[in-house]
Design an enzyme around this catalytic site. Sequence first.
Site, short mmCIF file in Angstrom:
data_model
loop_
_atom_site.label_atom_id
_atom_site.label_comp_id
_atom_site.label_asym_id
_atom_site.label_seq_id
_atom_site.Cartn_x
_atom_site.Cartn_y
_atom_site.Cartn_z
N THR A 191 0.88 -1.16 0.00
CA THR A 191 0.00 0.00 0.00
C THR A 191 0.91 1.21 0.00
OG1 THR A 191 -1.88 -1.01 1.16
CG2 THR A 191 -1.58 1.31 1.54
N ASP A 222 -8.48 -2.34 4.72
CA ASP A 222 -8.60 -1.18 5.61
C ASP A 222 -8.34 0.15 4.91
OD1 ASP A 222 -5.90 -2.17 5.30
OD2 ASP A 222 -5.31 -0.61 6.73
N THR A 242 -0.50 0.38 6.54
CA THR A 242 -0.29 -0.65 5.52
C THR A 242 -0.16 -2.00 6.21
OG1 THR A 242 1.19 -1.54 3.84
CG2 THR A 242 2.19 -0.10 5.50
N1 ASP Z 1 -3.82 -2.72 3.77
C1 ASP Z 1 -3.98 -3.23 2.43
C2 ASP Z 1 -5.21 -4.05 2.35
O1 ASP Z 1 -5.49 -4.80 3.27
C3 ASP Z 1 -2.84 -4.02 1.95
C4 ASP Z 1 -1.50 -3.66 2.48
O2 ASP Z 1 -1.28 -2.57 2.94
O3 ASP Z 1 -0.59 -4.48 2.42
O4 ASP Z 1 -5.88 -4.00 1.35
#
Ligand code: ASP
Length: 327
Positions: A191, A222, A242
Amino acid sequence: MSGSRWALVAHGGAGVIERERLKPEQEAAYRAAMATVAEAGAAVLRAGGSAMDAAEAAIHLLEDDPLFNAGRGATFTAEGRVELDASIMDGRTLAAGAVAGLTATRHPISAARAVIEGSDHVMLMGEGADAFARRQGLEQVEPGWFFTERRWRGLEKALTGAGLPIPPRPAGAGVDDDRLSLVHDEGKHGTVGVVALDANGDVAAGTSTGGTTAKRWGRVGDSPIIGAGTYATNRAGAVSCTGAGEYFIRLWVAREICALVEHAGLSLQAAADKVVQGQLTALGGDGGVIAVAPDGQMAWSFNTAGMYRARIAEGEPLVVGVFGDEA
Ligand code: ASP
């Protein structure tokens, strides 16, 4: 890390980012990209721009850079397309905008901001969100724009592991340029996010992602959820997250950090560590956060091997980090 007038912290995702797995040229490319992004945001703040403008401008660069899982370079769903999520929040007014499941808008963070400025809503999803972005005059692109070979291979691996069929490649999937060979697979997600404090003392946070590789059934993490992946209030600070979204949603990570600052009087770093190293780790979630407070405090915390990150503030040098054992 306190007493700055303006300040900005950026992340490019947390995950399995280890020295022995990253080639020197990959490490150099990620460090250079994070430095460029932080400097671009700082240029906006230095010129007297708002925290919202700085966050949006810096995230544009991250969304266009195929090294990161947001915009161009996003991970693919099990159906072989991108579904992009983003959110942005203004700590001065508590205005917030979010989009989920975009497939054609080049800059999801601008679609999230347009929700604030061009609608009465906070969150739009799916085809309607793309249609709204189009009406707001935001650039639309063909599916091939988002394509990177490295993420496609990640999808094939995930689908094969799950015993699922490999979908056809998106229309217009292009030929990789040299930069694309530098993309590092840091696990199944990633992210980007930026938090900023401007010269007026206002904070803002923005987050943009492709979500998790091979996601199905309209899964949303999230990142576009205000309070979970993104939160900003001038009473505490601005936070962008993230990591494994399913954990961040249940812990309301971004808002929880702000609440600990606002109601329990914790420093920004202590609040970030309490939530990430304490609550998130105890629940079994992995990931990280970046944060900035109206008084200039900056913080980051992650429980993964690494997180691409950078911070810069008035009177302080740029700091870029990749691995967990760096400042
Ligand atoms: N937080 C992001 C999600 O769950 C993915 C990530 O940040 O790795 O979609």
